[in-house]
Design a protein around this motif. Structure first.
Motif, mmCIF file in Angstrom:
data_model
loop_
_atom_site.group_PDB
_atom_site.id
_atom_site.type_symbol
_atom_site.label_atom_id
_atom_site.label_comp_id
_atom_site.label_asym_id
_atom_site.label_seq_id
_atom_site.Cartn_x
_atom_site.Cartn_y
_atom_site.Cartn_z
ATOM 1 N N ARG A 1 46.693 58.410 -22.818
ATOM 2 C CA ARG A 1 45.519 59.285 -22.943
ATOM 3 C C ARG A 1 44.240 58.469 -23.047
ATOM 4 N N GLU A 2 44.297 57.356 -23.790
ATOM 5 C CA GLU A 2 43.114 56.519 -23.942
ATOM 6 C C GLU A 2 42.752 55.847 -22.622
ATOM 7 N N LEU A 3 43.751 55.419 -21.862
ATOM 8 C CA LEU A 3 43.482 54.847 -20.543
ATOM 9 C C LEU A 3 42.823 55.876 -19.635
ATOM 10 N N GLU A 4 43.286 57.116 -19.704
ATOM 11 C CA GLU A 4 42.708 58.186 -18.897
ATOM 12 C C GLU A 4 41.262 58.432 -19.294
ATOM 13 N N ARG A 5 40.992 58.452 -20.610
ATOM 14 C CA ARG A 5 39.619 58.660 -21.080
ATOM 15 C C ARG A 5 38.704 57.533 -20.612
ATOM 16 N N GLU A 6 39.188 56.285 -20.737
ATOM 17 C CA GLU A 6 38.371 55.142 -20.335
ATOM 18 C C GLU A 6 38.098 55.170 -18.834
ATOM 19 N N ALA A 7 39.106 55.538 -18.040
ATOM 20 C CA ALA A 7 38.926 55.595 -16.584
ATOM 21 C C ALA A 7 37.907 56.650 -16.207
ATOM 22 N N ALA A 8 37.963 57.807 -16.875
ATOM 23 C CA ALA A 8 37.014 58.886 -16.574
ATOM 24 C C ALA A 8 35.597 58.479 -16.959
ATOM 25 N N ARG A 9 35.449 57.844 -18.134
ATOM 26 C CA ARG A 9 34.114 57.417 -18.552
ATOM 27 C C ARG A 9 33.564 56.362 -17.611
ATOM 28 N N ALA A 10 34.430 55.417 -17.195
ATOM 29 C CA ALA A 10 33.981 54.353 -16.294
ATOM 30 C C ALA A 10 33.551 54.918 -14.944
ATOM 31 N N GLU A 11 34.324 55.887 -14.426
ATOM 32 C CA GLU A 11 33.984 56.498 -13.139
ATOM 33 C C GLU A 11 32.650 57.231 -13.225
ATOM 34 N N THR A 12 32.448 57.945 -14.316
ATOM 35 C CA THR A 12 31.205 58.691 -14.487
ATOM 36 C C THR A 12 30.025 57.752 -14.650
ATOM 37 N N ALA A 13 30.212 56.681 -15.431
ATOM 38 C CA ALA A 13 29.129 55.717 -15.619
ATOM 39 C C ALA A 13 28.749 55.056 -14.298
ATOM 40 N N LYS A 14 29.759 54.744 -13.466
ATOM 41 C CA LYS A 14 29.484 54.148 -12.154
ATOM 42 C C LYS A 14 28.678 55.106 -11.286
ATOM 43 N N SER A 15 29.051 56.387 -11.286
ATOM 44 C CA SER A 15 28.325 57.387 -10.505
ATOM 45 C C SER A 15 26.900 57.529 -11.018
ATOM 46 N N ALA A 16 26.744 57.526 -12.341
ATOM 47 C CA ALA A 16 25.420 57.672 -12.937
ATOM 48 C C ALA A 16 24.537 56.477 -12.585
ATOM 49 N N LEU A 17 25.123 55.279 -12.566
ATOM 50 C CA LEU A 17 24.348 54.087 -12.225
ATOM 51 C C LEU A 17 23.875 54.145 -10.777
ATOM 52 N N HIS A 18 24.754 54.594 -9.880
ATOM 53 C CA HIS A 18 24.358 54.722 -8.470
ATOM 54 C C HIS A 18 23.231 55.731 -8.321
ATOM 55 N N ALA A 19 23.355 56.881 -9.007
ATOM 56 C CA ALA A 19 22.306 57.901 -8.925
ATOM 57 C C ALA A 19 20.999 57.381 -9.507
ATOM 58 N N LEU A 20 21.087 56.596 -10.573
ATOM 59 C CA LEU A 20 19.884 56.003 -11.178
ATOM 60 C C LEU A 20 19.195 55.077 -10.191
ATOM 61 N N ASP A 21 19.963 54.271 -9.480
ATOM 62 C CA ASP A 21 19.394 53.354 -8.486
ATOM 63 C C ASP A 21 18.688 54.127 -7.377
ATOM 64 N N VAL A 22 19.306 55.216 -6.905
ATOM 65 C CA VAL A 22 18.699 56.025 -5.846
ATOM 66 C C VAL A 22 17.371 56.611 -6.317
ATOM 67 N N ARG A 23 17.356 57.148 -7.538
ATOM 68 C CA ARG A 23 16.118 57.737 -8.066
ATOM 69 C C ARG A 23 15.042 56.674 -8.258
ATOM 70 N N ALA A 24 15.457 55.493 -8.743
ATOM 71 C CA ALA A 24 14.484 54.423 -8.983
ATOM 72 C C ALA A 24 13.847 53.961 -7.674
ATOM 73 N N ARG A 25 14.636 53.818 -6.629
ATOM 74 C CA ARG A 25 14.095 53.412 -5.331
ATOM 75 C C ARG A 25 13.102 54.440 -4.805
ATOM 76 N N ALA A 26 13.438 55.723 -4.982
ATOM 77 C CA ALA A 26 12.522 56.781 -4.532
ATOM 78 C C ALA A 26 11.214 56.730 -5.324
ATOM 79 N N SER A 27 11.308 56.471 -6.627
ATOM 80 C CA SER A 27 10.101 56.392 -7.456
ATOM 81 C C SER A 27 9.226 55.218 -7.042
ATOM 82 N N VAL A 28 9.867 54.090 -6.751
ATOM 83 C CA VAL A 28 9.113 52.919 -6.301
ATOM 84 C C VAL A 28 8.409 53.226 -4.982
ATOM 85 N N SER A 29 9.094 53.863 -4.073
ATOM 86 C CA SER A 29 8.486 54.205 -2.782
ATOM 87 C C SER A 29 7.264 55.089 -2.965
#
Length: 315
Positions: free
Chosen positions: A230-258
């Motif tokens: 269960r803990e491995l599943e929780r960690e995998a889900a959090r890691a996947e979400t954090a990775k997605s959030a980081l990608h979305a943050l990068d996209v928004r930051a690039r748009a703001s810079v532009s």
């Protein structure tokens, strides 16, 4: 005309009948997660589904996350301000309320089933998975209803909300870009986290939405055999979400810079571009350094992004 009538009757007979009751193997409680952008009509649908559940002889509990968040953010003078600690506490209270309602439903011995409706944007997969895992641990069925409407319509509805109930425009746009839609499944196909779509473009068909919820109301999903799994599943889900959030943050930051570079005066454009891109790199560096296993990593990202936006506005 007679041929057309016979064909219509035949088509109607061949279509599956709308579900009117939970499946025979259904658990005592269904946790129904409503997700979608602000303004699509989640709260209106949640209230209608709760009424329909009670009319059908079930108990219903409507857990509205944003109401708790708004109360937590409201100061004594009536103004509101985002404070991460208060926001986290409000969401923890909402999650505890859902868990308590789920366990009350499962404890009933009078034959009455319970629907717990979770009403929140839930724009990251990880947010929805936290609810799913809690429902699974409580031995309840769980399904997700993705409530949709055109972004333009959702934006208009959000702007028409009164006072603090309206999500700030920049937050709405950020959610629009970051939203991770659930994968749509078929009832009984063995999907880990069942999900379906409710179209709320015009007047929502509550009967159809209620019928779909019933179709997905099955037995409680299997629990992993050990706490380690269960803990491995929780960690995998959090890691996947954090990775997605980081990608979305990068996209928004690039748009703001532009945008800030495009708005700069010709004489300053090169300097502004250099400073803005350095601020973006610092933002991503700090965001990557965050502990992705922590439940508050997304709030910390939001604070970093706020500081980045302030830096750009000062250029």
């Amino acid at each position: 005309r007679a041929a057309r009538a016979m064909a219509t009757a035949s088509d109607a007979a061949s279509r599956p009948r709308a579900a009117r009751a939970p499946r025979e193997d259904a658990s005592k409680t269904l946790v129904l997660v409503l997700c979608g952008l602000p303004g699509v009509g989640k709260t209106t649908l949640a209230r209608a589904l709760a009424r329909r559940a009670r009319e059908s002889g079930h108990d219903a509990h409507h857990a509205r996350y944003d109401a708790r968040e708004l109360r937590a953010m409201t100061r004594e003078d009536g103004t509101t301000a985002f404070e991460p600690a208060r926001w986290r506490a409000a969401r923890a209270e909402a999650a505890a309320d859902v868990d308590a309602a789920t366990r009350r439903g499962n404890a009933r011995e009078d034959g009455v089933k319970t629907v717990v409706i979770v009403d929140d944007n839930m724009y990251y997969r990880g947010m929805r998975w936290e609810v799913f895992r809690a429902a699974r641990e409580a031995r309840a069925s769980c399904a997700c209803a993705h409530v949709t409407a055109p972004t333009k319509e959702a934006r208009r509805r959000n702007r028409n909300r009164e006072g603090a109930e309206a999500v700030p425009e920049e937050v709405f746009e950020r959610m629009t870009r970051a939203f991770e839609a659930p994968a749509v499944t078929t009832p009984g196909d063995g999907a880990t986290f069942p999900a379906f779509v409710v179209d709320a473009t015009g007047e929502t068909d509550v009967d159809a939405a209620w019928s779909r919820a019933l179709e997905f109301w099955g037995p409680a999903p299997d629990v992993p055999a050990s706490e380690a799994e269960r803990e491995l599943e929780r960690e995998a889900a959090r890691a996947e979400t954090a990775k997605s959030a980081l990608h979305a943050l990068d996209v928004r930051a690039r748009a703001s810079v532009s945008r800030v570079v495009a708005d700069a005066a010709d004489a300053r454009r090169a300097a502004v571009a250099a400073a803005a891109n350095e601020a973006r790199r610092a933002l991503l560096r700090d965001a990557r350094a965050l502990d992705g296993s922590r439940d508050d990593v997304f709030e910390e990202m939001a604070m970093l992004e706020g500081a980045f936006a302030q830096t750009l506005s000062d250029l």
